[in-house]
Design a protein around this motif. Structure first.
Motif, PDB file in Angstrom:
ATOM      1  N   ASN A  43       0.179  -5.215  -1.400  1.00 45.78           N
ATOM      2  CA  ASN A  43      -0.444  -5.980  -2.711  1.00 45.78           C
ATOM      3  C   ASN A  43      -1.395  -7.069  -2.354  1.00 45.78           C
ATOM      4  O   ASN A  43      -1.453  -7.875  -1.446  1.00 45.78           O
ATOM      5  CB  ASN A  43       0.812  -6.612  -3.310  1.00 45.78           C
ATOM      6  CG  ASN A  43       1.600  -5.301  -4.205  1.00 45.78           C
ATOM      7  OD1 ASN A  43       0.888  -4.405  -4.306  1.00 45.78           O
ATOM      8  ND2 ASN A  43       3.015  -5.702  -4.360  1.00 45.78           N
ATOM      9  N   HIS A 247      -7.611   5.753  -8.303  1.00 46.68           N
ATOM     10  CA  HIS A 247      -7.901   4.734  -7.611  1.00 46.68           C
ATOM     11  C   HIS A 247      -9.360   4.242  -7.911  1.00 46.68           C
ATOM     12  O   HIS A 247     -10.168   4.922  -8.448  1.00 46.68           O
ATOM     13  CB  HIS A 247      -7.548   4.830  -6.049  1.00 46.68           C
ATOM     14  CG  HIS A 247      -8.329   6.005  -5.380  1.00 46.68           C
ATOM     15  ND1 HIS A 247      -8.049   7.355  -5.375  1.00 46.68           N
ATOM     16  CD2 HIS A 247      -9.806   5.736  -4.922  1.00 46.68           C
ATOM     17  CE1 HIS A 247      -9.116   8.031  -4.823  1.00 46.68           C
ATOM     18  NE2 HIS A 247     -10.097   7.099  -4.778  1.00 46.68           N
ATOM     19  N   TYR A 316      -5.068   1.006  -5.772  1.00 47.60           N
ATOM     20  CA  TYR A 316      -4.167   1.733  -7.018  1.00 47.60           C
ATOM     21  C   TYR A 316      -3.454   0.932  -7.882  1.00 47.60           C
ATOM     22  O   TYR A 316      -3.382  -0.329  -7.809  1.00 47.60           O
ATOM     23  CB  TYR A 316      -3.096   2.778  -6.311  1.00 47.60           C
ATOM     24  CG  TYR A 316      -3.680   3.836  -5.493  1.00 47.60           C
ATOM     25  CD1 TYR A 316      -3.835   5.081  -5.814  1.00 47.60           C
ATOM     26  CD2 TYR A 316      -3.948   3.572  -4.059  1.00 47.60           C
ATOM     27  CE1 TYR A 316      -4.384   6.104  -5.238  1.00 47.60           C
ATOM     28  CE2 TYR A 316      -4.509   4.667  -3.226  1.00 47.60           C
ATOM     29  CZ  TYR A 316      -4.567   5.989  -3.867  1.00 47.60           C
ATOM     30  OH  TYR A 316      -5.180   6.862  -3.342  1.00 47.60           O
ATOM     31  N   SER A 317      -3.115   1.634  -9.030  1.00 40.91           N
ATOM     32  CA  SER A 317      -2.245   0.447 -10.111  1.00 40.91           C
ATOM     33  C   SER A 317      -0.773   0.292  -9.406  1.00 40.91           C
ATOM     34  O   SER A 317      -0.357   1.209  -8.362  1.00 40.91           O
ATOM     35  CB  SER A 317      -2.279   1.267 -11.482  1.00 40.91           C
ATOM     36  OG  SER A 317      -1.334   2.542 -11.067  1.00 40.91           O
ATOM     37  N   GLU A 318      -0.231  -0.670  -9.628  1.00 46.09           N
ATOM     38  CA  GLU A 318       1.209  -0.800  -9.180  1.00 46.09           C
ATOM     39  C   GLU A 318       2.067   0.178  -9.583  1.00 46.09           C
ATOM     40  O   GLU A 318       3.060   0.518  -8.867  1.00 46.09           O
ATOM     41  CB  GLU A 318       1.684  -2.316  -9.527  1.00 46.09           C
ATOM     42  CG  GLU A 318       0.768  -3.351  -8.995  1.00 46.09           C
ATOM     43  CD  GLU A 318       1.204  -4.945  -9.415  1.00 46.09           C
ATOM     44  OE1 GLU A 318       2.306  -4.735 -10.123  1.00 46.09           O
ATOM     45  OE2 GLU A 318       1.068  -5.831  -8.948  1.00 46.09           O
ATOM     46  N   GLU A 319       1.724   0.842 -10.901  1.00 44.62           N
ATOM     47  CA  GLU A 319       2.606   1.891 -11.160  1.00 44.62           C
ATOM     48  C   GLU A 319       2.577   3.104 -10.368  1.00 44.62           C
ATOM     49  O   GLU A 319       3.848   3.824 -10.260  1.00 44.62           O
ATOM     50  CB  GLU A 319       2.343   2.131 -12.849  1.00 44.62           C
ATOM     51  CG  GLU A 319       2.553   0.988 -13.479  1.00 44.62           C
ATOM     52  CD  GLU A 319       1.425  -0.096 -13.475  1.00 44.62           C
ATOM     53  OE1 GLU A 319       1.613  -0.975 -14.525  1.00 44.62           O
ATOM     54  OE2 GLU A 319       0.468   0.154 -13.201  1.00 44.62           O
ATOM     55  N   GLY A 321       2.399   3.449  -7.170  1.00 49.27           N
ATOM     56  CA  GLY A 321       3.018   3.138  -5.797  1.00 49.27           C
ATOM     57  C   GLY A 321       2.077   3.571  -4.708  1.00 49.27           C
ATOM     58  O   GLY A 321       2.624   3.818  -3.719  1.00 49.27           O
ATOM     59  N   GLY A 322       0.679   3.464  -5.054  1.00 40.22           N
ATOM     60  CA  GLY A 322      -0.009   3.772  -3.989  1.00 40.22           C
ATOM     61  C   GLY A 322      -0.586   5.202  -3.784  1.00 40.22           C
ATOM     62  O   GLY A 322      -0.797   5.759  -2.720  1.00 40.22           O
TER      63      GLY A 322
END
Length: 324
Positions: A43, A247, A316-319, A321-322
């Motif tokens: 992060n 992304h 990527y968004s945190e939701e 998870g990459g």
């Protein structure tokens, strides 16, 4: 000292001979071992472009091949600029039957070429000349002079990618180079020698023969300084929901050449669309984007992802998870 040729000044005879000895082995498609596990994500406060940046001409979200051809209808030879960003430039070119390009080299980075129609004879210093046709991907190292010639009765259509900072070098015994605003060509000694090939980088791959018909696993065709050309192949699936943003890249634009089947692109600032083989699609720096294989479910598709960094970062968004 009398300069007989730019290449004589920059290459020794021994180096050229060594490159020539590699030619026979280099005609086979690249092979790759097991892919290493990617490093774990982390992060970070990450800069995201806002507001949306419009595509500045000639850049577009979607360059349809049909539109490119319509712009040059009735012409035997033409060039159409397609990509212009701070790192890379890419153009469509068509050569009239029997015509050839001026012999030149690019100073500091590799050149990538995708042949799409007709046939071309490719002459590259240190390699045996070869004939390229639809689906051939060609890799020209830096400071290696090359010439393209349209053979056969039809024009040769190809897509060429270069580093934005590169400018061509011309043989010193050739005619005066074309004039470029803000620059003056002078005869100078160029050091550094030519680039070469290795287990990953080959002069060419016949993509359809090797990967579509032959079943070889695709992957990066060029992974070098300032140029990453990566073949990604998969089967068509239902388009993910709009909530799947994909992304974005912090430091660079990305574009894709559709080599096979269809590719659906969701990119921030444009409607979702599905491109066909021969089309070129793009996402600006800092814009969310998600590319997936479209068309009839189960159909194979290939997108050739192009950007300047083989190890470029993906945000990527945190939701997610990459994961896209």
């Amino acid at each position: 000292m009398r300069i007989t040729s730019l290449w004589a000044a920059s290459c020794t005879a021994a180096l050229v001979s060594a490159l020539a000895l590699q030619a026979a082995a280099a005609q086979t498609p690249p092979t790759q071992g097991p892919r290493p596990a990617p490093p774990p994500p982390f992060n970070a406060w990450t800069p995201k472009k806002t507001p949306y940046t419009p595509w500045r001409a000639p850049n577009r979200p979607w360059w349809k091949l049909s539109d490119v051809k319509a712009l040059h209808k009735g012409k035997a030879a033409w060039t159409q600029p397609v990509i212009r960003n701070k790192d890379l430039v890419a153009d469509w070119h068509q050569l009239a039957p029997g015509s050839r390009t001026t012999t030149l080299a690019y100073s500091d980075n590799r050149t990538a070429i995708i042949v799409w129609e007709g046939e071309m004879r490719v002459t590259m210093a240190g390699q045996e000349p070869f004939t390229a046709r639809k689906g051939f991907e060609i890799n020209v190292p830096y400071r290696v002079p090359f010439t393209l010639e349209a053979t056969g009765a039809a024009p040769a259509l190809y897509f060429q990618i270069n580093a934005a900072s590169d400018m061509p070098l011309y043989p010193a015994d050739a005619a005066a180079p074309p004039k470029v605003a803000g620059w003056a060509y002078e005869k100078r000694i160029v050091t550094g020698g030519p680039g070469g090939f290795d287990e990953r980088h080959k002069p060419f791959v016949d993509y359809y023969a090797a990967h579509v018909e032959g079943g070889a696993r695709p992957g990066a065709f060029i992974a070098d300084q300032h140029l990453f050309v990566n073949n990604i192949r998969g089967r068509a699936t239902p388009t993910p929901p709009a909530s799947n943003l994909g992304h974005f890249h912090v430091g660079y634009d990305e574009f894709w050449f559709v080599m096979e089947g269809n590719v659906t692109l969701q990119v921030e600032g444009a409607p979702v669309f599905t491109a066909a083989a021969g089309d070129v699609i793009s996402a600006p720096q800092g814009h969310w984007h998600r590319a997936s294989f479209g068309g009839p479910e189960g159909q194979w598709g290939t997108r050739v992802a192009v950007n300047p960094y083989p190890a470029g970062g993906h945000a990527y968004s945190e939701e997610s998870g990459g994961r896209q």
